[in-house]
Scaffold this active site. Structure first.
Site, PDB file in Angstrom:
ATOM      1  CB  SER A  23       0.414  13.214  -3.430  1.00 28.75           C
ATOM      2  OG  SER A  23       0.071  12.475  -4.556  1.00 28.75           O
ATOM      3  CG  ASP A  79       7.609  12.101  -7.018  1.00 30.59           C
ATOM      4  OD1 ASP A  79       7.129  11.334  -7.878  1.00 30.59           O
ATOM      5  OD2 ASP A  79       6.915  12.790  -6.248  1.00 30.59           O
ATOM      6  CG  HIS A 128       4.479  10.320  -5.357  1.00 31.93           C
ATOM      7  ND1 HIS A 128       4.509  11.695  -5.382  1.00 31.93           N
ATOM      8  CD2 HIS A 128       3.195   9.988  -5.049  1.00 31.93           C
ATOM      9  CE1 HIS A 128       3.304  12.175  -5.116  1.00 31.93           C
ATOM     10  NE2 HIS A 128       2.492  11.155  -4.895  1.00 31.93           N
TER      11      HIS A 128
END
Ligand SMILES: CC(=O)SCCNC(=O)CCNC(=O)[C@H](O)C(C)(C)COP(=O)(O)OP(=O)(O)OC[C@H]1O[C@@H](n2cnc3c(N)ncnc32)[C@H](O)[C@@H]1OP(=O)(O)O
Ligand SMILES: N[C@@H](CCO)C(=O)O
Length: 381
Positions: A169, A332, A362
């Site tokens: 991320s 995700d 995610h």
């Protein structure tokens, strides 16, 4: 090589000043000697990065691994909960003796990101000279600025080249910036649930979160840190929205469906279970995170575009020399696997996209530690 507690790890002489003795035991600080030039112009004086380490740095300094956290993470990547750490390390399953990042072999370094609120310089920090907190005057940061600060930490530790840089991320944004800005210093690269550039939809979700904070009456232009109050309601709203994007629709449906929370009646002011769940995550974040940091880091993520000024993503990613694995989470919806497909296609040392199978969306890169461990093992073998 025996595992040793980080507090005992012999660290090489630093170019900046070291501060020891944080009660949780492991956290140390790197203080930059010089102001950090910023991509947006100007500079940030008094840069400090908090970091934690596990394992022992080899004499030839060849075994260092850089672990980069996501938006609300911190330097406590491994280890138990304790004073100053309400939760165990966010990747504890991956870091430790005998684990994928085996600290009998690797020297693992996890810094708190620049702009954060867990020991590194951010809006809640005092301005150099002991003045008031930066607050709304804290400068605009980009992931490149954050990585430049981390390069200063690497210099101070005497680490010329990381054996591995890994992040998911927002941590993956910094990891790919490392590999493009400092290809010779990035030995291997593991990118998880991340992107070459923040997309329109990612910026859109982020914008709603930042507006929730900035429209809270206690925001005060970001200058609330010494008022005893803060934009907690706004931060809680931001987290509720963000958390939905971090999970998947089927997971929420299977887990909560239309069930009411306990004996509450949603038709007369009570909550559904999923509302209570979001309330819980909002309250938890408000207790541990600074709203202005959330804004600074979110805007930095919006600014992420590895191709800026480098001939676009294709031109930038061509610079990466590290053997690379890129993985996405199949469910995700925030960082959809198409973004990792692009990274894998454009990074010369990457092969096909790896897929982490998970119902959790995610957050799968934080939850599916067995699958992530297998990727780490493959890349380091
Ligand atoms: C490095 C980084 O990226 S960030 C650092 C780690 N990330 C965070 O801390 C972010 C916040 N947390 C998360 O995103 C997630 O919790 C993760 C990814 C860490 C873990 O995910 P999961 O294990 O699936 O946790 P989940 O989302 O189910 O949340 C569990 C919590 O919800 C609570 N909960 C579950 N149902 C309900 C409900 N109906 N009402 C209220 N609370 C509820 C549980 O009691 C539990 O509370 P606790 O965390 O205080 O023990
Ligand atoms: N749950 C993670 C997701 C962001 O990638 C965090 O809070 O940092």
């Amino acid at each position: 090589m025996p595992a040793v507690a980080a507090a005992e790890v012999p660290l090489p002489p630093a170019t900046g000043a070291w501060r020891e003795g944080d009660p949780p035991g492991r956290r140390r600080w790197y203080d930059a000697e010089k102001p950090l030039p910023l991509e947006s112009g100007g500079e940030l004086p008094g840069v400090r990065l908090a970091f934690e380490t596990w394992g022992t740095l080899a004499a030839d300094r060849s075994n260092a691994v850089l672990v980069l956290h996501a938006l609300t993470g911190d330097s406590h990547a491994a280890g138990p909960a304790g004073p100053g750490h309400p939760s165990p390390g966010w990747w504890d399953a991956l870091i430790g003796p005998g684990r994928a990042l085996d600290t009998d072999r690797w020297f693992v370094v996890a810094p708190n990101v620049l702009g954060g609120c867990q020991g590194s310089t951010g809006p809640a920090s005092s301005r150099p000279g002991g003045g008031r907190p930066w607050g709304g005057a804290f400068p605009f940061l980009t992931p490149r600025d954050q990585v430049a600060a981390e390069a200063g930490l690497a210099d101070a530790l005497g680490i010329e080249r990381w054996a591995l840089v890994v992040g998911g991320s927002m941590g993956g944004m910094r990891a790919v910036e490392w590999a493009v800005s400092y290809p010779a210093r990035t030995g291997r690269l593991l990118l998880l649930a991340t992107t070459a550039a923040a997309s329109a939809e990612q910026i859109a979700w982020a914008d709603i979160q930042v507006r929730a904070i900035r429209t809270d009456p206690h925001w005060q232009g970001g200058d609330y840190h010494d008022t005893g109050r803060g934009p907690h309601a706004g931060l809680g709203l931001a987290r509720r929205l963000a958390h939905v994007t971090y999970r998947s629709e089927p997971e929420l449906q299977v887990r909560f469906g239309r069930l009411p929370q306990g004996t509450e009646d949603p038709w007369s002011g009570g909550r559904y279970q999923v509302q209570s769940y979001l309330d819980h995550h909002a309250a938890k974040l408000v207790r541990r995170f600074d709203a202005a940091s959330y804004v600074v880091l979110t805007e930095a993520m919006n600014a992420h575009d590895v191709g800026r000024g480098r001939g676009g993503a294709r031109g930038a990613l061509r610079r990466v020399t590290a053997p690379t694995l890129v993985a996405g989470v199949d469910s995700d919806r925030l960082y959809p696997p198409a973004q990792q497909t692009e990274l894998a296609a454009l990074i010369p040392g990457a092969d096909r996209l790896r897929v982490v199978e998970s119902p959790y969306g995610h957050d799968g890169f934080l939850i599916e530690t067995d699958q992530v461990a297998a990727l780490v093992g493959e890349l380091l073998s």
